[in-house]
Design an enzyme around this catalytic site. Structure first.
Site, short mmCIF file in Angstrom:
data_model
loop_
_atom_site.label_atom_id
_atom_site.label_comp_id
_atom_site.label_asym_id
_atom_site.label_seq_id
_atom_site.Cartn_x
_atom_site.Cartn_y
_atom_site.Cartn_z
N ASP A 1 -16.03 -6.88 0.32
CA ASP A 1 -16.09 -5.53 -0.23
C ASP A 1 -17.33 -5.32 -1.12
OD1 ASP A 1 -15.20 -2.97 -0.82
OD2 ASP A 1 -13.98 -3.61 -2.52
N CYS B 1 1.98 10.73 0.63
CA CYS B 1 0.78 10.84 -0.21
C CYS B 1 0.88 12.11 -1.07
CB CYS B 1 -0.48 10.89 0.65
SG CYS B 1 -1.95 11.17 -0.36
N CYS C 1 -7.93 11.20 -3.27
CA CYS C 1 -7.12 9.99 -3.38
C CYS C 1 -7.03 9.53 -4.85
CB CYS C 1 -7.74 8.90 -2.51
SG CYS C 1 -6.89 7.33 -2.64
N CYS D 1 -3.58 3.27 -6.57
CA CYS D 1 -2.33 3.87 -6.10
C CYS D 1 -1.85 3.05 -4.90
CB CYS D 1 -2.58 5.32 -5.69
SG CYS D 1 -1.27 6.09 -4.72
N CYS E 1 5.09 2.07 3.72
CA CYS E 1 4.83 1.63 5.10
C CYS E 1 5.90 0.62 5.53
CB CYS E 1 3.44 0.99 5.20
SG CYS E 1 3.09 0.40 6.87
S1 SF4 Z 1 3.29 2.43 10.06
FE1 SF4 Z 1 2.45 2.45 7.98
S2 SF4 Z 1 0.30 3.10 8.23
FE2 SF4 Z 1 1.38 3.57 10.15
S3 SF4 Z 1 2.00 5.70 9.90
FE3 SF4 Z 1 3.72 4.43 9.21
S4 SF4 Z 1 3.41 4.25 6.99
FE4 SF4 Z 1 1.48 4.94 7.88
S1 SF4 Z 2 -3.70 5.55 -2.21
FE1 SF4 Z 2 -4.65 7.58 -1.87
S2 SF4 Z 2 -4.14 8.06 0.24
FE2 SF4 Z 2 -2.71 6.46 -0.40
S3 SF4 Z 2 -0.92 7.57 -1.18
FE3 SF4 Z 2 -2.23 7.13 -2.93
S4 SF4 Z 2 -3.44 9.02 -3.11
FE4 SF4 Z 2 -2.60 9.03 -1.04
#
Ligand code: SF4
Ligand code: SF4
Length: 302
Positions: free
Chosen positions: A130, A194, A210, A237, A244
């Protein structure tokens, strides 16, 4: 040594060094990304991160970054914390709990590169975490580490997404791996969760919306409308990762360098009373110094 043996020795060593995945790609121009990156920059989704506009060609083409390079070795390093923050306290993204990952993961990457050089003396290569214009996620996807999810992060089956990416770009010719297929399917959990609607399309983030950008990168004062969305996040965040479904597989890292200091137990009052000396004691050498004491303090007040 034939390249199959070399590859399996690198894989074995990467596991010994704690990398949870390692994949190989041919180092060529990422031609498919040219238009996407141009559009993303043109729309200003990078906000005040002016450095994203620099080294456009190098970002697309590793051969402009490392002379005579032939292979990109992508690596993933687990950071899922051993201990989580209190529920009701100002929130820090999990990747920032311990020592700065740039150093920790780069150290591991250097050891791997040195090992490769001990196997094939004279190997030329560089390690990236990175820190340079490298399209880490695209390389990780190409090399089979995982797929780029709708939240734009790399997701690996059976693991999730709480890991750092690193690359060794080197002049060895090694058989590339196959790209991973996409397993987001009909899920939209990250997009729906989000709070700022920063995921504006599948795999496309408007960074200016974001919370990570707002709490870390944005140097000018936050607008009132931006402050309204922070919901106690003071550094980064994790919402689109926490929701997910693939992250139900996350397991804690075994690298103690990511173990947080006492602040992990702090409640609101302790955060609010934090002074500069205490900030330095607790967070020196962690990613939080990127935002700095003043910005963190301001976010605590917001
Ligand atoms: S699997 Fe994870 S990255 Fe894919 S749409 Fe669902 S929450 Fe988002
Ligand atoms: S990291 Fe950014 S894109 Fe992901 S949920 Fe938080 S505000 Fe939304």
């Amino acid at each position: 040594m034939n390249t199959e043996t070399l590859k399996s020795l690198i894989l074995q060593k990467s596991r010994e060094l704690g990398f949870l995945a390692c994949g190989f790609s041919k180092a060529t121009e990422l031609a498919d990304e040219r238009e996407k990156l141009t559009e993303w920059l043109k729309k200003g989704y990078h906000g005040e991160m002016g450095y994203m506009e620099n080294h456009f060609e190098k970002r697309l083409n590793p051969t402009l970054l490392v002379d005579d390079c032939k292979t990109v070795i992508s690596l993933a390093y687990n950071y899922f914390p051993q201990k989580l923050q209190k529920i009701n306290a100002p929130k820090v993204a999990k990747y920032a709990y311990g020592e700065d990952y740039h150093k920790v993961v780069k150290d591991q990457g250097f050891i791997l590169l040195q090992y490769i050089q001990s196997l094939i003396p004279g190997t030329k290569g560089r390690v990236f975490v990175d820190s340079a214009p490298v399209m880490e996620r695209q390389w990780a996807e190409k090399s089979g580490i995982g797929w780029i999810g709708k939240n734009s992060l790399i997701i690996r089956k059976g693991i999730g997404s709480f890991f750092f990416l690193a690359e060794i770009i080197c002049d060895l010719e090694i058989k590339p791996d196959k790209a991973t297929t996409d397993h987001c399917g009909t899920c939209n959990a990250c997009i729906d969760a989000c709070p700022t609607q920063a995921i504006i399309a599948d795999k496309v983030i408007d960074a200016t919306k974001c919370i990570s950008y707002l709490t870390i990168e944005k140097r000018t004062d936050l607008l009132e409308s931006e402050k309204d969305h922070l919901n106690q996040w003071i550094f980064g965040c994790d919402i689109c990762q926490d929701v997910c479904p693939w992250n139900r597989f996350s397991s804690p890292t075994s690298d103690n360098r990511f173990t947080p200091n006492q602040w992990i137990e702090w409640n609101h009052d302790e955060w609010n009373l934090m002074e500069l000396e205490q900030f330095n004691n607790q967070f020196e050498g962690t990613p939080l110094t990127r935002a700095g004491f003043d910005k963190i303090k301001k976010q605590l007040e917001d």
